[in-house]
Design a protein around this motif. Structure first.
Motif, PDB file in Angstrom:
ATOM      1  N   UNK A 202       8.700  -6.758   1.670  1.00 31.74           N
ATOM      2  CA  UNK A 202      10.064  -6.024   1.684  1.00 31.74           C
ATOM      3  C   UNK A 202      10.466  -5.527   0.558  1.00 31.74           C
ATOM      4  N   UNK A 203      11.056  -4.354   0.833  1.00 27.69           N
ATOM      5  CA  UNK A 203      11.965  -3.823  -0.337  1.00 27.69           C
ATOM      6  C   UNK A 203      13.403  -3.973  -0.258  1.00 27.69           C
ATOM      7  N   UNK A 204      14.160  -3.646  -1.219  1.00 29.28           N
ATOM      8  CA  UNK A 204      15.579  -3.908  -1.371  1.00 29.28           C
ATOM      9  C   UNK A 204      16.255  -2.662  -1.943  1.00 29.28           C
ATOM     10  N   UNK A 205      17.373  -2.722  -1.729  1.00 25.58           N
ATOM     11  CA  UNK A 205      18.364  -1.931  -2.308  1.00 25.58           C
ATOM     12  C   UNK A 205      19.803  -2.704  -2.764  1.00 25.58           C
ATOM     13  N   UNK A 206      19.818  -2.922  -4.056  1.00 26.43           N
ATOM     14  CA  UNK A 206      21.188  -3.688  -4.301  1.00 26.43           C
ATOM     15  C   UNK A 206      22.137  -2.430  -4.710  1.00 26.43           C
ATOM     16  N   UNK A 207      23.320  -2.590  -3.849  1.00 26.16           N
ATOM     17  CA  UNK A 207      24.488  -1.437  -4.346  1.00 26.16           C
ATOM     18  C   UNK A 207      25.453  -2.346  -4.682  1.00 26.16           C
ATOM     19  N   UNK A 208      25.949  -1.797  -6.080  1.00 24.17           N
ATOM     20  CA  UNK A 208      27.173  -2.471  -6.648  1.00 24.17           C
ATOM     21  C   UNK A 208      28.151  -1.457  -6.942  1.00 24.17           C
TER      22      UNK A 208
ATOM     23  N   UNK B  17      12.970   5.666  -9.628  1.00 25.19           N
ATOM     24  CA  UNK B  17      13.592   6.411  -9.729  1.00 25.19           C
ATOM     25  C   UNK B  17      15.129   6.638  -8.903  1.00 25.19           C
ATOM     26  N   UNK B  18      15.937   7.418  -9.436  1.00 25.77           N
ATOM     27  CA  UNK B  18      17.406   7.344  -8.946  1.00 25.77           C
ATOM     28  C   UNK B  18      17.909   8.417  -8.911  1.00 25.77           C
ATOM     29  N   UNK B  19      18.847   8.784  -7.826  1.00 25.78           N
ATOM     30  CA  UNK B  19      19.671   9.852  -7.728  1.00 25.78           C
ATOM     31  C   UNK B  19      20.575   9.704  -8.871  1.00 25.78           C
ATOM     32  N   UNK B  20      21.129  10.702  -9.414  1.00 26.96           N
ATOM     33  CA  UNK B  20      22.151  10.719 -10.599  1.00 26.96           C
ATOM     34  C   UNK B  20      23.420  10.075 -10.019  1.00 26.96           C
ATOM     35  N   UNK B  21      23.861  10.439  -8.620  1.00 31.64           N
ATOM     36  CA  UNK B  21      25.018   9.617  -8.051  1.00 31.64           C
ATOM     37  C   UNK B  21      25.187   8.078  -7.998  1.00 31.64           C
ATOM     38  N   UNK B  22      24.021   7.585  -8.208  1.00 28.58           N
ATOM     39  CA  UNK B  22      23.876   6.394  -7.864  1.00 28.58           C
ATOM     40  C   UNK B  22      23.137   5.384  -9.063  1.00 28.58           C
ATOM     41  N   UNK B  23      22.992   6.200 -10.071  1.00 28.35           N
ATOM     42  CA  UNK B  23      22.300   5.601 -11.347  1.00 28.35           C
ATOM     43  C   UNK B  23      23.136   4.689 -12.058  1.00 28.35           C
ATOM     44  N   UNK B  24      22.884   3.549 -12.431  1.00 26.73           N
ATOM     45  CA  UNK B  24      23.616   2.421 -13.138  1.00 26.73           C
ATOM     46  C   UNK B  24      24.370   1.779 -12.005  1.00 26.73           C
ATOM     47  N   UNK B  25      24.401   1.875 -10.890  1.00 28.81           N
ATOM     48  CA  UNK B  25      25.095   1.209  -9.775  1.00 28.81           C
ATOM     49  C   UNK B  25      24.083   0.512  -8.716  1.00 28.81           C
ATOM     50  N   UNK B  26      23.200   1.302  -8.418  1.00 30.82           N
ATOM     51  CA  UNK B  26      22.268   0.851  -7.470  1.00 30.82           C
ATOM     52  C   UNK B  26      20.943   0.531  -8.167  1.00 30.82           C
ATOM     53  N   UNK B  27      20.448  -0.574  -7.806  1.00 25.93           N
ATOM     54  CA  UNK B  27      19.083  -1.149  -8.050  1.00 25.93           C
ATOM     55  C   UNK B  27      18.040  -1.236  -6.916  1.00 25.93           C
ATOM     56  N   UNK B  28      16.633  -0.445  -6.822  1.00 25.51           N
ATOM     57  CA  UNK B  28      15.562  -0.731  -5.944  1.00 25.51           C
ATOM     58  C   UNK B  28      14.791  -1.706  -6.562  1.00 25.51           C
ATOM     59  N   UNK B  29      14.161  -2.665  -5.493  1.00 22.02           N
ATOM     60  CA  UNK B  29      13.227  -3.364  -6.012  1.00 22.02           C
ATOM     61  C   UNK B  29      12.394  -3.514  -4.644  1.00 22.02           C
ATOM     62  N   UNK B  30      11.202  -4.516  -5.007  1.00 22.03           N
ATOM     63  CA  UNK B  30      10.407  -4.910  -3.810  1.00 22.03           C
ATOM     64  C   UNK B  30       9.673  -6.260  -4.090  1.00 22.03           C
TER      65      UNK B  30
ATOM     66  N   UNK C 161       0.898  -1.397   0.077  1.00 20.53           N
ATOM     67  CA  UNK C 161      -0.017   0.021  -0.118  1.00 20.53           C
ATOM     68  C   UNK C 161       0.784   1.448   0.141  1.00 20.53           C
ATOM     69  N   UNK C 162       2.147   1.341  -0.096  1.00 21.26           N
ATOM     70  CA  UNK C 162       3.170   2.212  -0.023  1.00 21.26           C
ATOM     71  C   UNK C 162       4.198   2.133  -0.971  1.00 21.26           C
ATOM     72  N   UNK C 163       4.586   3.578  -1.371  1.00 22.57           N
ATOM     73  CA  UNK C 163       5.691   3.728  -1.969  1.00 22.57           C
ATOM     74  C   UNK C 163       7.005   3.689  -1.306  1.00 22.57           C
TER      75      UNK C 163
ATOM     76  N   UNK D 293       5.555  -1.227  -8.099  1.00 27.37           N
ATOM     77  CA  UNK D 293       6.980  -1.407  -8.741  1.00 27.37           C
ATOM     78  C   UNK D 293       7.136  -1.251  -9.982  1.00 27.37           C
ATOM     79  N   UNK D 294       6.354  -0.537 -10.674  1.00 29.27           N
ATOM     80  CA  UNK D 294       6.463  -0.268 -12.231  1.00 29.27           C
ATOM     81  C   UNK D 294       7.377   1.035 -12.462  1.00 29.27           C
ATOM     82  N   UNK D 295       7.472   1.966 -11.445  1.00 22.97           N
ATOM     83  CA  UNK D 295       8.137   2.852 -11.598  1.00 22.97           C
ATOM     84  C   UNK D 295       9.248   3.095 -10.440  1.00 22.97           C
TER      85      UNK D 295
END
Length: 121
Positions: free
Chosen positions: A77-83, A58-71, A30-32, A54-56
């Motif tokens: 549970x939600x996740x933040x994969x940080x590479x 957004x990322x900060x420019x500083x992490x775009x391409x390196x981090x992935x948010x999912x749920x 029920x939440x973003x 989960x269809x939309x």
């Protein structure tokens, strides 16, 4: 809804971590969800956000391409994969829940306690 962030730790530059944000009390679907981070000497800054379904994302420019948010709404549970982590990613990371995905901290009414991420050689 209560949020519990976990998965932080200490890694070397170039390493990876996966943060989790577990919800209780209410269904997370029920939440973003947003992820934010804060260095003690800086303001809390936006990292990533994901819409309720989960269809939309957004990322900060500083992490775009390196981090992935999912749920995983089935697991509440939600996740933040940080590479490709670098020392500038060192901060306390917070997850937050709100009615709509946003880059703004004041759009989220529920916050987890934070988990420390330290990137250092």
């Amino acid at each position: 809804v209560q949020l519990q962030a976990s998965g932080g730790g200490a890694v070397q530059p170039g390493g990876s971590l996966r943060l989790s944000c577990a919800a209780s009390g209410r269904t997370l679907s029920g939440y973003a969800v947003g992820w934010f981070r804060q260095d003690p000497e800086k303001e809390r800054e936006f990292v990533a956000a994901i819409s309720q379904g989960g269809s939309r994302v957004n990322y900060a420019d500083s992490v775009k391409g390196r981090f992935t948010i999912s749920r995983d709404n089935a697991r509440n549970t939600a996740f933040l994969q940080m590479d490709s982590l670098n020392p500038e990613d060192t901060a306390v990371y917070y997850c937050a829940a709100g009615p709509r995905d946003s880059l703004l901290t004041n759009r989220y009414g529920y916050w987890g306690q934070g988990t420390q991420v330290t990137v250092s050689s």
